[in-house]
Design a protein around this motif. Structure first.
Motif, PDB file in Angstrom:
ATOM      1  N   TYR A  77      73.389   2.474  45.468  1.00 42.33           N
ATOM      2  CA  TYR A  77      72.647   3.624  45.990  1.00 42.33           C
ATOM      3  C   TYR A  77      73.456   4.324  47.078  1.00 42.33           C
ATOM      4  O   TYR A  77      73.582   5.556  47.091  1.00 42.33           O
ATOM      5  CB  TYR A  77      71.290   3.176  46.543  1.00 42.33           C
ATOM      6  N   CYS A 116      86.851   8.480  47.575  1.00 45.28           N
ATOM      7  CA  CYS A 116      86.004   7.811  46.585  1.00 45.28           C
ATOM      8  C   CYS A 116      86.609   6.505  46.064  1.00 45.28           C
ATOM      9  O   CYS A 116      85.883   5.604  45.630  1.00 45.28           O
ATOM     10  CB  CYS A 116      85.729   8.735  45.388  1.00 45.28           C
ATOM     11  N   GLN A 153      70.550   4.697  38.946  1.00 45.79           N
ATOM     12  CA  GLN A 153      71.710   4.689  39.842  1.00 45.79           C
ATOM     13  C   GLN A 153      73.012   4.518  39.060  1.00 45.79           C
ATOM     14  O   GLN A 153      74.046   5.089  39.425  1.00 45.79           O
ATOM     15  CB  GLN A 153      71.558   3.569  40.876  1.00 45.79           C
ATOM     16  N   PHE A 155      79.350  10.907  38.484  1.00 46.36           N
ATOM     17  CA  PHE A 155      80.309  11.329  39.512  1.00 46.36           C
ATOM     18  C   PHE A 155      81.701  10.747  39.272  1.00 46.36           C
ATOM     19  O   PHE A 155      82.707  11.449  39.442  1.00 46.36           O
ATOM     20  CB  PHE A 155      79.799  10.944  40.906  1.00 46.36           C
ATOM     21  N   LYS A 160      78.150  11.969  46.542  1.00 45.22           N
ATOM     22  CA  LYS A 160      77.577  13.317  46.629  1.00 45.22           C
ATOM     23  C   LYS A 160      78.142  14.070  47.836  1.00 45.22           C
ATOM     24  O   LYS A 160      78.427  15.267  47.751  1.00 45.22           O
ATOM     25  CB  LYS A 160      76.049  13.232  46.720  1.00 45.22           C
ATOM     26  N   ASN A 207      76.486   6.176  45.719  1.00 48.21           N
ATOM     27  CA  ASN A 207      76.096   7.451  45.100  1.00 48.21           C
ATOM     28  C   ASN A 207      75.846   8.526  46.150  1.00 48.21           C
ATOM     29  O   ASN A 207      76.215   9.691  45.960  1.00 48.21           O
ATOM     30  CB  ASN A 207      74.850   7.258  44.231  1.00 48.21           C
ATOM     31  N   GLN A 208      75.222   8.152  47.262  1.00 50.70           N
ATOM     32  CA  GLN A 208      75.016   9.119  48.345  1.00 50.70           C
ATOM     33  C   GLN A 208      76.359   9.576  48.909  1.00 50.70           C
ATOM     34  O   GLN A 208      76.567  10.761  49.189  1.00 50.70           O
ATOM     35  CB  GLN A 208      74.162   8.506  49.456  1.00 50.70           C
ATOM     36  N   THR A 268      73.858   7.999  37.686  1.00 47.20           N
ATOM     37  CA  THR A 268      74.403   8.869  38.730  1.00 47.20           C
ATOM     38  C   THR A 268      75.849   8.503  39.041  1.00 47.20           C
ATOM     39  O   THR A 268      76.720   9.373  39.161  1.00 47.20           O
ATOM     40  CB  THR A 268      73.549   8.761  40.012  1.00 47.20           C
ATOM     41  N   TYR A 269      76.092   7.201  39.155  1.00 45.55           N
ATOM     42  CA  TYR A 269      77.446   6.716  39.466  1.00 45.55           C
ATOM     43  C   TYR A 269      78.430   7.119  38.369  1.00 45.55           C
ATOM     44  O   TYR A 269      79.514   7.656  38.646  1.00 45.55           O
ATOM     45  CB  TYR A 269      77.408   5.197  39.623  1.00 45.55           C
TER      46      TYR A 269
END
Length: 393
Positions: free
Chosen positions: A165, A183, A203, A210, A172, A168-169, A206-207
């Protein structure tokens, strides 16, 4: 009916003592209905909270309510400062909870709120240039380090379950401030984690989205295709907006690998900007590609894929040269014939040397099997599979 400040404080502390992380996170979220409660905007919040609540929860409540008050007054920089302090206090709670992870939902909420408030502050601050979001990322990293260090607790209770989590934040934030080089260590930490299958699917999606985008910018198209495909396939079928967003990056990556999307797919997700591009690339129509790029320039730039789409020209060169090869029906082709084809398809000023450079680049990338005979000004291609399928490269 709006509850009193005293009742609100008691509710928060009760959830803390009951180890109810979900309800606690709701009560301390900037996106909950209590944010509109006028009774919680006292001018003397600190003195009313201190002494009525255990530490460091008291600091979390104070910072949260001060942030709510600042947001109501549209003082976004002040709100951001309070929310950063809120995350600092949450870190202390995390550190105090040995071999427990019930407070992870509170951490998720505090970190998400920090990123959102930082974005608002960034938008209103003059000449910030990403500095506010950079500082926010430092606070997110402090939470990440606490979670990553919890390696002695059981898999069910470890705070390491919160790592994805937080990553991922951070992804972003880094994408927003164009700091993709930061990263790499985060990606390494997640990819080496034995807990991958315990992370929530949302999650994971999302990962992969990105990291797939980062691989695309790094020209690692096979990895980009794999990660973005995972994100698209696992994304809920009713999440039309998210699926469209993923496809915006997956389509040009697949095209670079030789897979062309169907008209039905483009129509379903309203991505017809790619439709004309497909035919021009297939036909080696260089003039057509320039026209499509100009026509949909704002879309490609806003999506951040203009340079990636521009790379499709190399596929168009390859397809055009294949047409010349099939027309010649010979494994030795004059450079002049390739040059003439380029000029005919829109590259009027193309010289012989520039043509040779394009051919050499295609040979280097494996898109043409052969070599250039500079002495005879010919391209000598393999008698077998001179133009291998792009999907096989």
């Amino acid at each position: 009916m709006q509850i009193s400040l005293n009742h609100y404080i008691q509710s928060v502390e009760r959830m803390y003592r009951l180890f109810d992380g979900e309800e606690l996170s709701r009560l301390l979220s900037l996106r909950d209905v209590h944010v509109g409660n006028k009774n919680l905007r006292s001018s003397d919040i600190a003195s009313l909270v201190e002494g009525n609540c255990v530490a460091p929860l008291d600091e979390v409540i104070i910072c949260h309510l001060l942030c709510v008050k600042a947001l109501h007054e549209k003082e976004y920089l002040e709100a951001y400062s309070h929310q950063r302090q809120c995350v600092v206090a949450v870190v202390r709670i995390l550190q105090n909870q040995k071999e427990q992870n019930w407070c992870l939902p509170l951490m998720y909420t505090a970190c998400l709120d920090l990123r959102l408030v930082a974005q608002k502050a960034e938008a209103t601050a003059a000449q910030s240039e990403g500095k506010i979001l950079e500082k926010a990322a430092e606070s997110l990293l402090s939470c990440f380090r606490v979670c990553a260090a919890d390696n002695r607790t059981s898999d069910e209770d470890t705070k390491r379950l919160g790592m994805l989590y937080l990553v991922n934040q951070l992804l972003k934030v880094y994408f927003r401030i164009n700091a993709l080089h930061l990263c790499k260590p985060l990606i390494r930490a997640i990819d080496s984690s034995p807990l991958w299958h315990q992370f929530p699917l949302a999650q994971q999606i999302t990962y992969r989205y990105f990291v797939g985008r980062k691989a695309m910018f790094d020209s690692d198209y096979s990895t980009a295709e794999s990660y973005l495909s995972f994100a698209f396939q696992k994304c809920h079928r009713n999440s039309h907006k998210n699926k469209r967003l993923i496809l915006t990056y997956l389509i040009p990556v697949k095209m670079l690998l030789g897979y062309m999307p169907t008209v039905g797919l483009l129509e379903k997700y309203d991505l017809l900007q790619f439709l004309e591009l497909i035919s021009t690339v297939k036909n080696g129509d260089l003039r057509g590609i320039d026209s499509v790029m100009e026509k949909h320039e704002s879309f490609f730039i806003s999506a951040g894929i203009y340079l990636i789409v521009e790379k499709l020209k190399i596929i168009a060169y390859r397809n055009l040269f294949k047409k010349v090869y099939l027309e010649e029906n010979n494994h030795q082709i004059d450079i002049a014939n390739f040059q003439a084809a380029l000029q005919m398809m829109g590259e009027e000023d193309m010289s012989s040397d520039e043509t040779q450079c394009i051919v050499a680049n295609l040979i280097y990338q494996g898109k043409i099997k052969g070599y250039i005979s500079y002495q005879h000004k010919k391209v000598v291609v393999s008698k077998q599979n001179a133009f291998p399928p792009l999907s096989s490269l």
